[in-house]
Write a protein that holds these residues in place. Structure first.
Motif, PDB file in Angstrom:
ATOM      1  N   SER A 198       0.768  -1.342   0.268  1.00  0.00           N
ATOM      2  CA  SER A 198      -0.098  -0.011  -0.144  1.00  0.00           C
ATOM      3  C   SER A 198       0.938   1.115   0.154  1.00  0.00           C
ATOM      4  O   SER A 198       0.480   2.511  -0.333  1.00  0.00           O
ATOM      5  CB  SER A 198      -0.983   0.386   1.074  1.00  0.00           C
ATOM      6  N   ASP A 199       2.685   1.724   0.167  1.00  0.00           N
ATOM      7  CA  ASP A 199       3.338   2.546   0.498  1.00  0.00           C
ATOM      8  C   ASP A 199       3.450   2.583  -1.146  1.00  0.00           C
ATOM      9  O   ASP A 199       4.756   3.506  -0.897  1.00  0.00           O
ATOM     10  CB  ASP A 199       3.643   2.518   1.398  1.00  0.00           C
ATOM     11  N   ARG A 221       4.832   3.724  -4.386  1.00  0.00           N
ATOM     12  CA  ARG A 221       4.112   5.223  -5.350  1.00  0.00           C
ATOM     13  C   ARG A 221       4.557   5.999  -6.502  1.00  0.00           C
ATOM     14  O   ARG A 221       5.738   5.697  -6.577  1.00  0.00           O
ATOM     15  CB  ARG A 221       4.308   7.215  -4.351  1.00  0.00           C
ATOM     16  N   ASP A 230      -2.791   7.952  -1.599  1.00  0.00           N
ATOM     17  CA  ASP A 230      -2.962   8.937  -0.364  1.00  0.00           C
ATOM     18  C   ASP A 230      -4.521   9.079   0.724  1.00  0.00           C
ATOM     19  O   ASP A 230      -3.906   8.325   1.531  1.00  0.00           O
ATOM     20  CB  ASP A 230      -2.431  10.032  -0.192  1.00  0.00           C
ATOM     21  N   ARG A 231      -5.264   8.907  -0.808  1.00  0.00           N
ATOM     22  CA  ARG A 231      -6.544   9.363   0.054  1.00  0.00           C
ATOM     23  C   ARG A 231      -6.844   7.642   0.598  1.00  0.00           C
ATOM     24  O   ARG A 231      -7.934   7.892   1.570  1.00  0.00           O
ATOM     25  CB  ARG A 231      -7.486   9.776  -0.846  1.00  0.00           C
ATOM     26  N   ALA A 276      -5.232   5.649   2.118  1.00  0.00           N
ATOM     27  CA  ALA A 276      -4.522   5.653   3.399  1.00  0.00           C
ATOM     28  C   ALA A 276      -5.265   5.842   4.575  1.00  0.00           C
ATOM     29  O   ALA A 276      -5.437   5.005   4.742  1.00  0.00           O
ATOM     30  CB  ALA A 276      -3.245   5.784   2.674  1.00  0.00           C
ATOM     31  N   TYR A 277      -5.342   6.695   3.986  1.00  0.00           N
ATOM     32  CA  TYR A 277      -6.361   7.819   5.153  1.00  0.00           C
ATOM     33  C   TYR A 277      -7.832   6.841   5.231  1.00  0.00           C
ATOM     34  O   TYR A 277      -7.755   7.052   6.663  1.00  0.00           O
ATOM     35  CB  TYR A 277      -6.475   9.029   4.497  1.00  0.00           C
ATOM     36  N   ARG A 278      -8.157   6.984   4.223  1.00  0.00           N
ATOM     37  CA  ARG A 278      -9.372   6.367   4.494  1.00  0.00           C
ATOM     38  C   ARG A 278      -9.776   4.990   5.277  1.00  0.00           C
ATOM     39  O   ARG A 278     -10.165   4.356   5.767  1.00  0.00           O
ATOM     40  CB  ARG A 278      -9.770   5.905   3.144  1.00  0.00           C
ATOM     41  N   THR A 279      -8.747   4.124   4.986  1.00  0.00           N
ATOM     42  CA  THR A 279      -8.162   3.218   5.479  1.00  0.00           C
ATOM     43  C   THR A 279      -8.144   2.743   6.573  1.00  0.00           C
ATOM     44  O   THR A 279      -8.368   1.659   7.524  1.00  0.00           O
ATOM     45  CB  THR A 279      -7.268   1.709   4.123  1.00  0.00           C
ATOM     46  N   ARG A 280      -7.363   3.638   7.119  1.00  0.00           N
ATOM     47  CA  ARG A 280      -6.533   3.944   8.414  1.00  0.00           C
ATOM     48  C   ARG A 280      -7.569   4.530   9.282  1.00  0.00           C
ATOM     49  O   ARG A 280      -8.310   4.004  10.326  1.00  0.00           O
ATOM     50  CB  ARG A 280      -5.662   4.846   9.017  1.00  0.00           C
ATOM     51  N   ASP A 281      -8.541   5.082   8.922  1.00  0.00           N
ATOM     52  CA  ASP A 281     -10.023   5.894   9.443  1.00  0.00           C
ATOM     53  C   ASP A 281     -11.891   4.185  10.264  1.00  0.00           C
ATOM     54  O   ASP A 281     -11.935   3.703  11.022  1.00  0.00           O
ATOM     55  CB  ASP A 281     -11.062   6.619   8.956  1.00  0.00           C
TER      56      ASP A 281
END
Length: 525
Positions: free
Chosen positions: A288-289, A291, A314-315, A317-322
């Motif tokens: 997932s990292d 790029r 990036d979006r 990844a942010y949503r997955t963490r949430d």
């Protein structure tokens, strides 16, 4: 320097392509002439390849003839076994030493007709017979082979040689035929109508008026013959030459344009696209990292594509963490809810137990025991569920053991009075929505057996898994279960049982002291 080298390669491509075509065409002509010169050898090899089927059939018939007449008592089974070994066989007959028919079977006409482009009039005129007799046992085995099956091996062996075949009977009848679909099949079939051609002697060759080369070869060990035919070379090569003349110049120009475009795309676009594609592959495989990064020298469109992908990754990844944080919180709340429900049920069962101990009337004690057993069943399901990681699934075997242990205490039974056995598939996991009704059902089925258990008797519970869960409860021969059916059916208990069974799509049957409960495991993990 690169452009000069590329121009040399592009200039040499057209004559090299033409030279390669000439060489390939010459080789094609040479191979065609060799086919004509070795045509009789072809026919002999074709006969040998067909004879392998007959030899295998003879061996099979000899093996059957060495057996006893009793081996053919189930004629249909013997015929089916033979068809499994030799799908070419369509007829089977066994006779004894007194010429009595022991077994005779044949396929229906429609199931043995030829396939492919075998001519319809020649189908099933007769079969190719193979016979073997054993002097010791006196058994004679006759096997009839489908004629077209004898052409299968020659067709496969000469699929690229444009050769047609026909199987002739000793009297000259055409039993089966195959004509190459890329040539003129009707020409070969028309030639088969010539009596002189069908009477051609084995190991002889003849050229027809149409230019076809025809040869006959005897099928080894039989009076049958295989007639082979090859079309004239001129008729075969004409379309190839015309097509080559028409397509040579366009294909050469297309090759030059392709090389030029390939060089330009490789220089200015493909290397960046490969880099982006490799990043997509790494991201899709779970990295997932991954790029794209900076593409400073790339065209603006490709650079924009890389930037867009990085922003999207990036979006995500942010949503997955949430989402992971929300899921963890939801699981924590679910486990807390189940924990509180478990504690509440434990409190209710304790209150019912104290009330039961203080009751003086037998009817009151019985009613309180029934209520206590139902609460204990639900509480057992929640205890097993709380013991798992998610708190929403229940192991089938663990549920049964926990419910039995909970119901055994109010009945004051020793642990040795109940035996539970489970197979390897009983470790299936069911959802909590199914575990609670199952615990209810066990709370209705087991207490009557506990009460009817005589000294020295034991109750056996067998748990099996698979596509459906099966619970078999036996023991306590003097049981009088009033849960379902019978004149003494308890109305409330029967309604509850039927409701639980409908909820699980399960069935429950009782025959004597044996009760069988079966439910599908469509929600198994």
């Amino acid at each position: 320097m690169d452009r000069r080298l590329f121009s040399y390669v592009a200039a040499a491509l057209v004559p090299l392509a033409a030279l390669a075509f000439v060489f390939s065409y010459s080789d094609y002509v040479r191979r065609a002439e060799e086919e004509q010169s070795r045509f009789v050898d072809y026919a002999r090899l074709i006969g040998q390849s067909s004879a392998k089927i007959i030899a295998r059939t003879e061996g099979y018939a000899a093996a059957l003839a060495a057996g006893n007449p009793g081996d053919f008592s189930d004629c249909a089974q013997v015929f089916d076994a033979m068809r499994t070994e030799m799908h070419e066989a369509v007829y089977f007959r066994v006779t004894s030493a007194a010429d009595a028919v022991v077994c005779e079977r044949a396929l229906a006409r429609e199931s043995v007709e030829g396939q492919g482009n075998e001519p319809a009039p020649s189908r099933m005129i007769q079969t190719v017979p193979v016979s073997r007799a054993n002097g010791t046992t006196g058994i004679r085995v006759d096997i009839g082979l489908r004629p077209y099956a004898l052409l299968t091996a020659p067709i496969a062996a000469t699929i690229s040689s444009h050769i047609s075949f026909a199987l002739l009977s000793p009297s000259g009848d055409v039993l089966a035929a195959y004509a190459d679909s890329s040539e003129e099949p009707e020409t070969f079939r028309t030639m088969l109508d010539d009596p002189e051609l069908r009477a051609l002697s084995p190991q002889t060759r003849r050229t027809t008026s149409e230019g076809w080369s025809v040869a006959a070869v005897a099928l080894p060990g039989t009076d049958f013959r295989i007639l082979t035919g090859a079309p004239p070379s001129a008729t075969l090569f004409e379309p190839w030459i015309s097509m080559a003349k028409a397509l040579l110049l366009p294909i050469s120009l297309l090759a030059v344009v392709f090389v030029v475009l390939r060089f330009g795309m490789q220089r200015f676009m493909l290397r960046y696209i490969r880099h982006i594609y490799a990043t997509f592959r790494r991201y899709g495989s779970g990295q997932s990292d991954a790029r794209v990064g900076n593409l400073d020298n790339a065209p603006a469109e490709i650079k924009l594509l890389g930037i867009t992908f990085d922003m999207m990754a990036d979006r995500i990844a942010y949503r997955t963490r949430d989402l992971e944080a929300s899921l963890a919180e939801q699981q924590r709340l679910t486990r807390e809810l189940h924990h509180r429900i478990k504690n509440t049920l434990q409190m209710i069962s304790s209150l019912l137990g104290m009330q039961r101990r203080e009751a003086t009337q037998p009817d009151e004690q019985a009613a309180l025991r029934v209520a206590l057993e139902r609460v204990l069943g639900i509480s057992a399901a929640y205890r097993v569920s709380y013991a798992t990681n998610e708190g929403t699934d229940v192991a089938l075997e663990s549920l049964v053991r926990e419910v039995v242990e909970s119901l055994r205490e109010p009945a004051k039974l020793p642990r040795s009075a109940v035996h539970i056995s489970a197979d390897g598939q009983s470790q299936a996991v069911i959802v909590l929505d199914k575990a609670i009704p199952l615990a209810f059902i066990l709370a209705e089925l087991l207490p009557p057996r506990f009460s009817a258990l005589s000294p020295g008797e034991t109750i056996q519970i067998d748990v099996t898994g698979g596509t459906s869960a099966v619970l078999e409860i036996s023991g306590a021969a003097a049981i009088n279960d009033m849960s379902l059916g019978g004149e003494n059916e308890a109305p409330l208990k029967a309604r509850l049982m039927r409701a639980y069974l409908r909820q699980l799509s399960a069935t429950c049957t009782t025959v004597g002291p044996l009760t069988r409960l079966e439910m599908p495991l469509d929600g198994v993990h």
